[in-house]
Write an enzyme that holds these catalytic residues in place. Structure first.
Site, mmCIF file in Angstrom:
data_model
loop_
_atom_site.group_PDB
_atom_site.id
_atom_site.type_symbol
_atom_site.label_atom_id
_atom_site.label_comp_id
_atom_site.label_asym_id
_atom_site.label_seq_id
_atom_site.Cartn_x
_atom_site.Cartn_y
_atom_site.Cartn_z
ATOM 1 N N CYS A 45 -6.306 2.213 -8.228
ATOM 2 C CA CYS A 45 -7.750 2.333 -8.417
ATOM 3 C C CYS A 45 -8.114 3.814 -8.393
ATOM 4 O O CYS A 45 -7.943 4.474 -7.366
ATOM 5 C CB CYS A 45 -8.513 1.589 -7.324
ATOM 6 S SG CYS A 45 -10.300 1.900 -7.398
ATOM 7 N N ARG A 92 -12.570 12.267 -7.642
ATOM 8 C CA ARG A 92 -13.167 13.439 -6.993
ATOM 9 C C ARG A 92 -12.603 14.750 -7.534
ATOM 10 O O ARG A 92 -13.052 15.834 -7.134
ATOM 11 C CB ARG A 92 -12.941 13.365 -5.481
ATOM 12 C CG ARG A 92 -13.548 12.116 -4.857
ATOM 13 C CD ARG A 92 -13.313 12.060 -3.354
ATOM 14 N NE ARG A 92 -13.787 10.799 -2.798
ATOM 15 C CZ ARG A 92 -13.892 10.542 -1.498
ATOM 16 N NH1 ARG A 92 -13.537 11.468 -0.603
ATOM 17 N NH2 ARG A 92 -14.328 9.382 -1.083
ATOM 18 N N ASP A 96 -0.004 5.028 0.888
ATOM 19 C CA ASP A 96 -0.120 6.017 1.961
ATOM 20 C C ASP A 96 -0.275 5.333 3.318
ATOM 21 O O ASP A 96 -1.169 4.518 3.528
ATOM 22 C CB ASP A 96 -1.326 6.925 1.699
ATOM 23 C CG ASP A 96 -1.222 7.625 0.349
ATOM 24 O OD1 ASP A 96 -0.132 8.134 0.041
ATOM 25 O OD2 ASP A 96 -2.216 7.631 -0.403
ATOM 26 N N ASN A 154 -5.412 2.737 -3.546
ATOM 27 C CA ASN A 154 -6.658 3.442 -3.862
ATOM 28 C C ASN A 154 -6.365 4.927 -3.976
ATOM 29 O O ASN A 154 -5.782 5.514 -3.056
ATOM 30 C CB ASN A 154 -7.703 3.236 -2.756
ATOM 31 C CG ASN A 154 -8.226 1.824 -2.678
ATOM 32 O OD1 ASN A 154 -8.009 1.010 -3.572
ATOM 33 N ND2 ASN A 154 -8.936 1.516 -1.600
ATOM 34 N N GLN A 155 -6.776 5.550 -5.059
ATOM 35 C CA GLN A 155 -6.578 6.988 -5.244
ATOM 36 C C GLN A 155 -7.876 7.616 -5.741
ATOM 37 O O GLN A 155 -8.004 8.030 -6.890
ATOM 38 C CB GLN A 155 -5.418 7.245 -6.214
ATOM 39 C CG GLN A 155 -4.059 6.823 -5.683
ATOM 40 C CD GLN A 155 -3.659 7.582 -4.426
ATOM 41 O OE1 GLN A 155 -3.972 8.774 -4.267
ATOM 42 N NE2 GLN A 155 -2.966 6.901 -3.520
ATOM 43 N N SER A 156 -8.845 7.687 -4.831
ATOM 44 C CA SER A 156 -10.145 8.240 -5.200
ATOM 45 C C SER A 156 -10.084 9.735 -5.470
ATOM 46 O O SER A 156 -11.038 10.314 -6.006
ATOM 47 C CB SER A 156 -11.174 7.953 -4.104
ATOM 48 O OG SER A 156 -10.818 8.619 -2.903
ATOM 49 N N ARG A 205 -8.852 -2.752 4.990
ATOM 50 C CA ARG A 205 -9.142 -2.914 3.564
ATOM 51 C C ARG A 205 -8.008 -3.640 2.843
ATOM 52 O O ARG A 205 -8.233 -4.430 1.931
ATOM 53 C CB ARG A 205 -9.380 -1.558 2.908
ATOM 54 C CG ARG A 205 -10.739 -0.948 3.202
ATOM 55 C CD ARG A 205 -10.878 0.414 2.558
ATOM 56 N NE ARG A 205 -12.259 0.901 2.661
ATOM 57 C CZ ARG A 205 -12.986 1.303 1.638
ATOM 58 N NH1 ARG A 205 -12.465 1.286 0.417
ATOM 59 N NH2 ARG A 205 -14.224 1.731 1.810
ATOM 60 N N ASP A 216 0.854 -1.183 0.000
ATOM 61 C CA ASP A 216 0.000 0.000 0.000
ATOM 62 C C ASP A 216 0.892 1.237 0.000
ATOM 63 O O ASP A 216 2.054 1.175 0.452
ATOM 64 C CB ASP A 216 -0.893 -0.040 1.245
ATOM 65 C CG ASP A 216 -1.730 1.203 1.383
ATOM 66 O OD1 ASP A 216 -2.468 1.524 0.438
ATOM 67 O OD2 ASP A 216 -1.626 1.862 2.441
ATOM 68 N N ASP A 222 0.895 9.602 5.211
ATOM 69 C CA ASP A 222 -0.428 9.759 4.603
ATOM 70 C C ASP A 222 -0.829 11.232 4.587
ATOM 71 O O ASP A 222 -1.192 11.805 5.611
ATOM 72 C CB ASP A 222 -1.452 8.930 5.393
ATOM 73 C CG ASP A 222 -2.813 8.898 4.711
ATOM 74 O OD1 ASP A 222 -2.948 9.516 3.645
ATOM 75 O OD2 ASP A 222 -3.727 8.257 5.244
ATOM 76 N N HIS A 254 -11.124 5.046 -8.657
ATOM 77 C CA HIS A 254 -12.558 5.191 -8.429
ATOM 78 C C HIS A 254 -12.878 5.604 -7.000
ATOM 79 O O HIS A 254 -12.055 5.483 -6.093
ATOM 80 C CB HIS A 254 -13.269 3.875 -8.746
ATOM 81 C CG HIS A 254 -12.973 3.352 -10.112
ATOM 82 N ND1 HIS A 254 -12.119 2.290 -10.339
ATOM 83 C CD2 HIS A 254 -13.391 3.769 -11.343
ATOM 84 C CE1 HIS A 254 -12.035 2.050 -11.638
ATOM 85 N NE2 HIS A 254 -12.787 2.936 -12.265
#
Length: 546
Positions: A94, A66, A19, A60-62, A134, A17, A25, A96
């Site tokens: 990701c 956004r 961050d 994950n990079q939402s 997660r 992972d 983070d 999303h």
């Protein structure tokens, strides 16, 4: 094209992972100047590179979805990460948001699958290191190994549920490399051993998880004789590498032992002498002692004996091996075999496996039992797409309550699944009660080999911490694990097979090894929501494309 066998015993790749694991983070960071590596990260990663393990980032990079940063800004951040921490062979991202319903955003396992493909390996040969639940859910869902490195924002329940916990990234790397070294023989043998007696008493699940260690011994021996108890005999007959089985109850192992009978012990000693073993490897669980059997083996004339023992063995053991707490039971067995001079040969994956004819690789299609295996299974007409629910357990504390299992069957049926309910001959009343909610009752209609065939064709198994969970792992069937935390999940969870763990991992019964639930109402599994099971089955066994 087939993959070239790895030179590594357990793992090919480490997925990380971003961050909170590699760098500090900074929420939705698009500025490379804000990248700060966590202490010791570069040196830890370089140790993995030096060991020949491939590295990838799964993140994950939402913020992309956004609009908080652009793809170009994200690439600049990643360039800065590699400048500070060294190169990664793959970046799996990701983009999303949670509301997009994608298959890649952790906790979904999509990024793990994608990283494994990019690195030319399989998820079961990957370790995922992350800082939140997660990450661990994504790892387990793909069949990978998960190591959690908590931060101040990691939820306590995620720490409790993690299969392995390390205090920081360097410690996680220590554990990965230690596990790799543990299953490799320090002093390789010259030539094959003669007859080797291997021992693993207790129930079917215990015998199944010892299978990789027994295969390792078999690869270096001319003949292998397995000593097991009555409850493990059916599983012993399914293991590859075993030439002969000696069945004998051991009163220092059995959960409900008969009194020690001196005459019976003399008979056992004579039987062990008849084997004519040149040496013996005594496999035990982490809370059992090998020393009583080692004494009998010495009296039977066995010259070399290997076992794991924290207690001082005197002259009873030639190889006294030690294993730290928390090691998965299959790896525990493999490490003992390696210490005795029997490493698993190259090309033999360290997962659970059954004799040819029962292995998952022989089935023509997930969800359909081959017709020629049905009579052997004792089940007529079992074909098509189905999910198995196994409500029973040899240890009551680990069984999901019948009423909750019935609700799970009803929920799966309502979601469109054909549900098959399995159980032994002494569980027919239970399976009938559970199957009445909308399943097909196969209680008492299969032996263990037949159950293996049923599980081999299933899309998924819903089960507690009991033997069929390991049988499913041996045939490659995904498992929804209703896991009571009386024993550690990292040791006893389904090994190297896609898994979703459900149940209260922090319940008061945690690590008690209780055979009967010590808490009124069995809350660790009573609280499982049937909707969670339905969702887990969708993750592990998504419907085929229409």
């Amino acid at each position: 094209m087939d993959r070239v066998p790895s030179r590594h015993a357990l793992f090919d790749a480490v997925l990380l992972d971003r961050d909170g694991t590699l760098i500090e983070d900074v929420p939705y960071n698009g500025d490379p100047e804000k990248v700060r590596p966590l202490p010791g990260a570069r040196a830890a990663l370089d140790r993995l590179r030096a060991a020949g393990l491939r590295l990838a980032v799964v993140t994950n990079q939402s913020g992309l979805a956004r609009g908080y940063f652009t793809a170009e800004q994200m690439r600049a951040v990643h360039d800065r990460v590699e400048e500070l921490l060294g190169p990664f062979e793959s970046w799996q991202i990701c983009p999303h948001d949670d509301t997009d319903g994608c298959a890649c955003r952790k906790p979904a396992p999509g990024l793990v699958h994608a990283a494994a493909r990019a690195l030319d390996t399989t998820p079961r040969r990957c370790v995922l290191v992350g800082d939140i639940g997660r990450d661990m859910t994504a790892a387990l869902g793909a069949g990978a190994t998960g190591i959690l490195v908590p931060t101040p924002v990691t939820r306590p329940e995620d720490v409790a549920a993690a299969p392995t916990v390390a205090r920081d990234l360097p410690s996680a790397v220590d554990e990965i490399l230690r596990r790799e070294r543990a299953v490799q023989s320090v002093v390789p043998r010259t030539g094959r051993a003669g007859t080797v007696l291997v021992a693993r008493s207790d129930a079917a699940g215990d015998v199944l998880v010892t299978g990789p260690g027994i295969r390792a011994v078999a690869a270096g021996a001319q003949r292998v004789v397995l000593l097991c108890g009555p409850r493990g005999r059916a599983a012993a007959d399914l293991l590859p590498g075993v030439d002969e089985v000696v069945e004998w109850p051991l009163p220092w192992i059995d959960g409900t032992p008969a009194p020690v009978d001196p005459h019976d012990m003399r008979r056992l000693t004579d039987r062990l002498a008849e084997v004519g073993a040149d040496e013996a490897v005594i496999f035990t669980s982490f809370h059992q002692s090998p020393l009583p059997l080692a004494l009998l083996l010495r009296m039977a004339g066995v010259h070399r004996i290997s076992a794991i023992s924290d207690d001082y063995p005197g002259s009873l053991l030639d190889v006294r091996h030690r294993v730290p707490a928390g090691v998965p039971e299959p790896e525990r067995a493999l490490s003992l075999a390696a210490a005795a001079g029997f490493p698993l040969p190259a090309g033999d994956e360290p997962g659970l496996r059954l004799r040819d004819g029962l292995a998952a690789t022989t089935r023509p299609h997930r969800g359909q039992v081959p017709a020629d295996t049905e009579p052997a299974a004792g089940v007529a007409g079992l074909a098509g797409d189905y999910v198995v629910v196994h409500p029973g357990s040899s240890v009551p504390a680990r069984a999901c309550p019948p009423e909750r299992c019935a609700e799970i069957v009803a929920a799966l049926a309502a979601d469109g699944h054909r549900v098959v309910v399995t159980g032994g001959p002494d569980e027919q009343e239970l399976t009938a009660r559970v199957a009445a909610a909308g399943g097909t009752d196969l209680g008492g209609r299969t032996d263990l080999a037949g159950l293996a065939r049923v599980l081999s064709g299933a899309r998924c198994l819903v089960v507690g911490n009991t033997g069929p969970a390991h049988l499913a792992a041996a045939v490659g069937t995904p498992v929804v694990s209703l896991f009571a935390p009386t024993v550690p999940f990292g040791q006893w969870g389904p090994y190297r097979v896609p898994t979703v763990r459900l149940g209260d991992s922090g319940a008061a019964c945690r690590d008690t090894r209780a055979a009967r639930c010590p808490v009124a109402g069995h809350p660790c599994l009573t609280g499982v929501d049937p909707a969670e099971v339905v969702a887990a089955v969708r993750v592990l066994a998504p419907p085929p494309p229409s």
